[in-house]
Enzyme design. Structure first.
Site, short mmCIF file in Angstrom:
data_model
loop_
_atom_site.label_atom_id
_atom_site.label_comp_id
_atom_site.label_asym_id
_atom_site.label_seq_id
_atom_site.Cartn_x
_atom_site.Cartn_y
_atom_site.Cartn_z
N CYS A 2 0.87 -1.18 0.00
CA CYS A 2 0.00 0.00 0.00
C CYS A 2 0.91 1.23 0.00
O CYS A 2 2.05 1.17 0.45
CB CYS A 2 -0.91 0.14 1.22
N ARG A 27 2.63 0.45 -5.64
CA ARG A 27 2.66 -0.25 -4.35
C ARG A 27 1.36 -1.00 -4.08
O ARG A 27 1.27 -1.77 -3.11
CB ARG A 27 2.89 0.75 -3.21
N TRP A 74 -3.30 -2.43 -1.45
CA TRP A 74 -3.10 -3.81 -1.91
C TRP A 74 -3.56 -4.66 -0.75
O TRP A 74 -2.92 -4.68 0.30
CB TRP A 74 -1.63 -4.05 -2.24
N ASN A 100 -0.17 1.60 6.17
CA ASN A 100 0.51 0.57 5.38
C ASN A 100 1.21 -0.34 6.39
O ASN A 100 1.92 0.14 7.26
CB ASN A 100 1.54 1.25 4.46
N GLY A 101 0.95 -1.65 6.31
CA GLY A 101 1.55 -2.59 7.27
C GLY A 101 0.48 -3.55 7.77
O GLY A 101 -0.58 -3.68 7.15
N GLU A 486 14.14 -17.07 -14.42
CA GLU A 486 13.74 -15.65 -14.51
C GLU A 486 12.88 -15.41 -15.76
O GLU A 486 11.89 -14.68 -15.71
CB GLU A 486 15.01 -14.79 -14.52
N LYS A 490 9.14 -13.89 -15.60
CA LYS A 490 8.73 -12.68 -16.31
C LYS A 490 7.48 -12.97 -17.13
O LYS A 490 6.54 -12.19 -17.13
CB LYS A 490 9.83 -12.19 -17.27
N GLU A 493 4.29 -13.61 -14.85
CA GLU A 493 3.75 -12.51 -14.05
C GLU A 493 3.11 -11.42 -14.89
O GLU A 493 2.16 -10.78 -14.44
CB GLU A 493 4.81 -11.92 -13.10
N HIS A 509 13.76 -36.23 -16.03
CA HIS A 509 13.22 -36.66 -14.74
C HIS A 509 11.78 -36.20 -14.54
O HIS A 509 11.29 -36.20 -13.41
CB HIS A 509 14.10 -36.16 -13.60
N LYS A 608 4.66 -3.69 -6.38
CA LYS A 608 6.10 -3.53 -6.57
C LYS A 608 6.90 -3.85 -5.31
O LYS A 608 7.92 -4.52 -5.40
CB LYS A 608 6.38 -2.08 -7.02
C1 F6R Z 1 9.47 -10.01 -10.33
C2 F6R Z 1 9.69 -9.15 -9.19
C3 F6R Z 1 9.61 -9.73 -7.83
C4 F6R Z 1 10.67 -9.09 -6.91
C5 F6R Z 1 10.51 -9.59 -5.47
C6 F6R Z 1 11.58 -9.04 -4.56
O1 F6R Z 1 9.62 -9.32 -11.53
O2 F6R Z 1 9.92 -7.97 -9.33
O3 F6R Z 1 9.74 -11.12 -7.86
O4 F6R Z 1 11.95 -9.41 -7.41
O5 F6R Z 1 9.25 -9.20 -4.99
O6 F6R Z 1 11.57 -7.65 -4.54
P1 F6R Z 1 12.82 -6.83 -4.02
O7 F6R Z 1 13.94 -7.06 -4.95
O8 F6R Z 1 12.35 -5.40 -4.02
O9 F6R Z 1 13.12 -7.32 -2.65
#
Ligand code: F6R
Length: 613
Positions: A2, A27, A74, A100-101, A486, A490, A493, A509, A608
């Site tokens: 949030c 956020r 969020w 937020n929290g 990765e 990508k 998500e 396997h 994020k």
């Molecule tokens: C995927 C992504 C997330 C972050 C994860 C950790 O694209 O961005 O998987 O990598 O939430 O976030 P940080 O690096 O901010 O701790």
């Protein structure tokens, strides 16, 4: 998760709050709301969904107020509904709170307050805060004292902003474990969960620390300790980075802009690292890790989540091969609840773009409490991770707004590579000549990324061919195995396509059973020591009629006849191949998501910074 904002001064608060929330939408964006003081009362406006819904609700009204708070949510407790959206009021509508929290003891507090006659309207944990403040205000306390007493009863984490029509000339804000920044103007204050919304008004900011409460009015600001109530001195920090960096600069999405920014971002990463020749050899200024500590290291833990965890998996290859120190890589959410073997010779590194990921902070705190030295590799200056760690390596990638991490990932890899080289050098394993060679190989990477991006249209064409497929498998081996993970992350998500990353050798396997003519396999096949092994895996897929998109080293002539499509990647030192192979995978995910009409910068259910467990 949030974002919260606040304003007190002489200007109209409403546009400032809405603009601030726009900057914080990354956020959380399942609902949003603002509250402000007008004509002796508190007005609250909130809506479900994106901020644009809130703007539509407010447009056309001539609201004017010089004090207000706002929130973009969020959901954690309670579904994303209008009632659960913040700000939350007390029974009388005289106290409003954004938060937020997580209030961990909210259920107990709710029961107690209900039995005292308070009536709750939402299912959120936050609402207990408004009622607690109401309770203490009724007992004749002023707003600051009421907030302090309320916080004394709360267990959990919070960044809070509170206003009341009983105290219309002041705002009270507080922080414990969730970030909160105060922007200082002339006769006015701005409050936000991070610095970005403040930059258009001021560059002088105060970062609240844990367990601090600040009382803001037009005349000034006072900070107090939550537990003792004593006043605290705070210094102002002058922010130097440019607000324009946070704009889209003509790109349709932040993600695409950030993919394109990678050459510069990684140049900035190494430029921000100061290596000097000290009396005992090479020194890393600001790292706070002595030569003796490095020589005595018995083990390194890399702890992180998501994409940063993938960077850590690659970091293990780098550190073990250049510095010969055993490295364990842990998902932060697992590390914090197991019993890792930690002693004074252990180094733990939290790798985090935001510096606010709750699990990564939890893992770092656990390691510290058990005697490990703790560093962080982090992108956000003055974030919680950087303030709690013993030493910091900043990635200097600039603000990353797209939820899917791109430039932060590749700059983490550069930071890890530099760190591994430094450790190897200090431990006498990397000679002067090798050190210079490795650094010059690193310095050629931005240009190689530019070569990849120049051929972006080839990736776009592949996306145009396969965007409707339902399953993708990404295969890699060795240092490109985490890149396969990765690539799959990508894609899933941002395009919501099911995708998995696998180590090529694991195919037989289990996952090979999935291969048929509907499966698209993206194979990472750099020309390195395990090229032939990956070729074997590619043949296995082709024999079962899967479609293969292979990424291989520029100059390879063999693969073209074996697979459906080849994308050529410039040659590099093996430890740096993950950086170059990540870029086409980011672009593939981007263009597939674009073709599917997905909300690329704000994928569903994601935010994020994941500031809750
Ligand atoms: C995927 C992504 C997330 C972050 C994860 C950790 O694209 O961005 O998987 O990598 O939430 O976030 P940080 O690096 O901010 O701790």
């Amino acid at each position: 998760m949030c974002g919260i904002v606040g304003y007190i001064g002489d200007r109209n608060a409403i546009p400032i709050l809405l603009e601030g929330l726009k900057r914080l939408e990354y956020r959380g964006y399942d609902s949003a709301g603002i509250a402000f003081y007008e004509n002796g009362g508190i007005v609250v406006k909130k809506t479900v969904g994106k901020l644009s819904n809130l703007e539509s609700k407010i447009n056309g009204h001539e609201y004017r107020s010089t004090i207000g708070i706002g929130h973009t949510r969020w959901a954690t407790h309670g579904r994303p509904t209008e009632t659960n959206a913040h700000p939350h009021c007390d029974c009388s509508g005289r106290v409003v709170v954004v938060h937020n929290g997580i209030i961990e003891n909210h259920a107990l507090l709710r029961d107690a307050l209900t039995s005292e006659g308070h009536v709750f309207s939402s299912q959120t944990d936050t609402e207990v805060v408004s009622h607690l403040i109401e309770k203490y205000l009724v007992e004749g306390k002023d707003l600051r004292d009421a907030v302090l007493r309320a916080l004394g009863e709360i267990k959990g984490t919070f960044a809070l902003a509170v206003i009341s029509n009983l105290s219309p000339d002041r705002m009270v804000v507080a922080r414990r474990s969730s970030p909160l920044v105060i922007g200082c103007g002339r006769g006015e204050y701005f409050v936000a969960s991070d610095v970005t919304p403040l930059l258009r008004y001021t560059r002088d900011v105060i970062f609240l620390d844990d367990n601090e409460v600040a009382v803001l009015d037009k005349k000034g600001l006072e900070v107090f300790d939550v537990e003792s109530g004593c006043r605290k001195q705070k210094s102002t920090y002058h922010v130097t980075w440019d607000a324009d960096l946070a704009e889209k600069n003509g790109y349709p999405h932040f993600m695409l802009k950030e993919i394109h920014e990678q050459p510069q971002a990684i140049r900035n990463t190494w430029s921000g690292i100061t290596l000097v020749n000290g009396k005992d050899g090479l020194e890393w200024r600001d790292l706070n890790l002595s030569r003796d500590e490095i020589l005595n290291l018995s083990r390194i833990y890399l702890v992180a989540c998501g994409t940063s965890w993938h960077a850590s998996l690659i970091g293990k290859f780098m550190i073990e091969s250049l510095a010969r120190i055993p490295v364990e890589v842990d998902l932060a959410s697992e590390f914090r609840y197991r019993s890792p073997l930690i002693d004074k010779r252990t180094l733990t590194i939290g790798i985090t773009q935001s510096g606010e990921t709750a699990d990564t902070l939890g893992a770092m705190r656990k390691a510290k409490a058990e005697g490990s030295k703790v560093l962080t590799i982090c992108n956000v200056v003055e974030s919680s991770a950087t303030r709690e760690a013993d030493g910091v390596i900043y990635t200097h990638a600039g603000p990353e707004i797209g939820v899917a991490s791109t430039k932060a990932f590749t700059s983490q890899l550069v930071a890890l590579y530099m760190f591994a080289l430094f450790l190897g050098r200090v431990r006498g394993l990397v000679s002067d000549i090798l050190f210079c060679k490795f650094i010059s190989e690193l310095k050629s990477i931005p240009e190689s990324i530019e070569r990849v991006i120049e051929r972006e249209s080839e990736i776009e064409n592949l996306a145009n061919l396969y965007w409707e497929r339902k399953n993708f498998l990404f295969l890699g081996r060795g240092v490109t195995y985490p890149v396969a993970l990765e690539g799959a992350l990508k894609l899933k998500e941002i395009s919501y396509i099911h995708a998995e990353g696998y180590a090529g050798g694991e195919m037989k396997h289990g996952p090979i059973a999935l291969i048929d003519e509907d499966m698209v396999v993206v194979a990472l096949v750099p020309r390195n020591s395990i090229y032939e092994k990956m070729l074997g895996n590619v043949e296995e897929v082709k024999a079962r009629e899967g479609t293969v998109i292979a990424l291989t080293t520029l100059g390879d002539r063999y693969l073209r006849s074996k697979v459906d499509h080849v994308f050529y990647v410039p040659k590099s030192n093996d430890l740096l191949t993950p950086i170059l192979y990540a870029v086409p995978l980011q672009l593939l995910a981007y263009y597939i998501a674009r073709n599917r009409g997905c909300d690329i910068d704000q994928p569903r259910n994601l935010a994020k910074s994941v500031t809750v467990e």
